[in-house]
Design a protein around this motif. Structure first.
Motif, PDB file in Angstrom:
ATOM      1  N   ARG A 142     -38.575   0.410  -1.578  1.00  0.00           N
ATOM      2  CA  ARG A 142     -37.892  -0.878  -0.646  1.00  0.00           C
ATOM      3  C   ARG A 142     -38.590  -1.512   0.603  1.00  0.00           C
ATOM      4  O   ARG A 142     -39.576  -0.506   1.104  1.00  0.00           O
ATOM      5  CB  ARG A 142     -36.475  -0.086  -0.255  1.00  0.00           C
ATOM      6  N   ASP A 143     -37.973  -2.498   0.903  1.00  0.00           N
ATOM      7  CA  ASP A 143     -38.606  -3.283   2.075  1.00  0.00           C
ATOM      8  C   ASP A 143     -37.473  -3.382   2.912  1.00  0.00           C
ATOM      9  O   ASP A 143     -36.267  -2.975   2.741  1.00  0.00           O
ATOM     10  CB  ASP A 143     -39.345  -4.353   2.110  1.00  0.00           C
ATOM     11  N   ALA A 144     -37.449  -4.176   4.015  1.00  0.00           N
ATOM     12  CA  ALA A 144     -36.307  -4.573   4.990  1.00  0.00           C
ATOM     13  C   ALA A 144     -35.173  -5.189   4.062  1.00  0.00           C
ATOM     14  O   ALA A 144     -34.124  -4.925   4.492  1.00  0.00           O
ATOM     15  CB  ALA A 144     -36.841  -5.248   5.996  1.00  0.00           C
ATOM     16  N   GLY A 145     -35.731  -5.804   3.148  1.00  0.00           N
ATOM     17  CA  GLY A 145     -34.480  -6.553   2.161  1.00  0.00           C
ATOM     18  C   GLY A 145     -33.881  -5.622   1.334  1.00  0.00           C
ATOM     19  O   GLY A 145     -32.799  -6.028   0.612  1.00  0.00           O
ATOM     20  N   GLY A 146     -34.285  -4.549   1.088  1.00  0.00           N
ATOM     21  CA  GLY A 146     -33.718  -3.750   0.045  1.00  0.00           C
ATOM     22  C   GLY A 146     -34.716  -3.061  -0.821  1.00  0.00           C
ATOM     23  O   GLY A 146     -35.850  -3.388  -0.979  1.00  0.00           O
TER      24      GLY A 146
END
Length: 248
Positions: A142-146
């Protein structure tokens, strides 16, 4: 003599890497346009293997499917490393479908599995992937957006280690490579813990699965405790970049 040794080296290397490449090179030696003959011969052998492998108790995982179960990279297909026993193919497909029902849109990615033919013929680096009963799965990220469907930190799904405490002392020989020089090259993604833990639990509950290998620090952080979830040992390859599973 040097020419003979050269061709022996090519045959040996291609056989170790692809199982079928050495045979394709030997066939290509019969033709003047050797490289073209090799490419065509290798392609023909690789396609034929899909139909012949069931006689050896293995089936090819689809290189064309996109989710919920898919092969991570065309490279694994091109190198003939996507073959498993039918029982393992069913277990992988059903686990991926179950995870996708719990987390819609999830794509489970297979990394190295096995070659199409002959027990005891292991994949390079994976000494146990020699009988159609083992496979590796990429982690979920995942990244900061999910959650990122199909994303991995490294291009091949391996060697992007989730660092954590280890009790392993330096030993030799070992396949437990840290590969510190390349860690900074990988994508800056985080492990997606819910899907990763859920897959480990799904596979642990499957009676067809006998063992799962992940590093102890990951099993602890994911809160996955099961007799099937084990440490592979300090001399084997690290398992904080992928999940190893095998039949009972």
């Amino acid at each position: 003599m040097l020419r003979v040794l050269f061709h022996i080296g090519i045959v040996a290397s291609l056989t170790v890497l692809t199982q079928l490449g050495g045979v394709a090179w030997l066939i290509a030696l019969l033709f003047q346009r050797r490289v073209l003959a090799f490419v065509l011969g290798y392609a023909a052998l690789a396609v034929s293997a899909v139909f012949v492998a069931p006689l050896f108790g293995r089936v090819a995982l689809s290189c064309l499917d996109e989710g919920p179960l898919e092969v991570h990279s065309w490279m694994y297909c091109a190198l003939n490393r996507t073959y498993v026993a039918p029982e393992l193919a069913d277990a992988l497909r059903e686990a991926a479908e179950e995870l996708a029902r719990a987390y819609p849109g999830t794509r489970t990615q297979v990394l190295d599995a096995n070659f199409p033919f002959f027990d005891g013929f292991a994949l390079l680096r994976h000494l146990s992937h020699d009988d159609g009963e083992k496979a590796d799965l990429a982690f979920y990220y995942r990244d900061a957006g999910g959650y990122l469907p199909g994303a991995t930190r490294s291009p091949i799904g391996y060697f992007a280690f989730e660092q954590g405490p280890s009790d392993c002392p330096p030993v030799w020989p070992t396949l437990r490579w840290d590969m510190g020089a390349v860690q900074g090259l990988w994508r800056d993604l985080d492990l997606e813990p819910e899907r990763t833990a859920a897959m480990l639990r799904i596979l642990s509950d499957d009676p067809r699965i006998g063992k799962l290998f992940v590093e102890p620090h990951l099993a602890a952080s994911l809160d996955v405790a099961h007799p099937k979830v084990r440490f592979q040992g300090c001399r084997a390859a690290r398992h904080d970049d992928h999940i190893h599973l095998q039949l009972r």
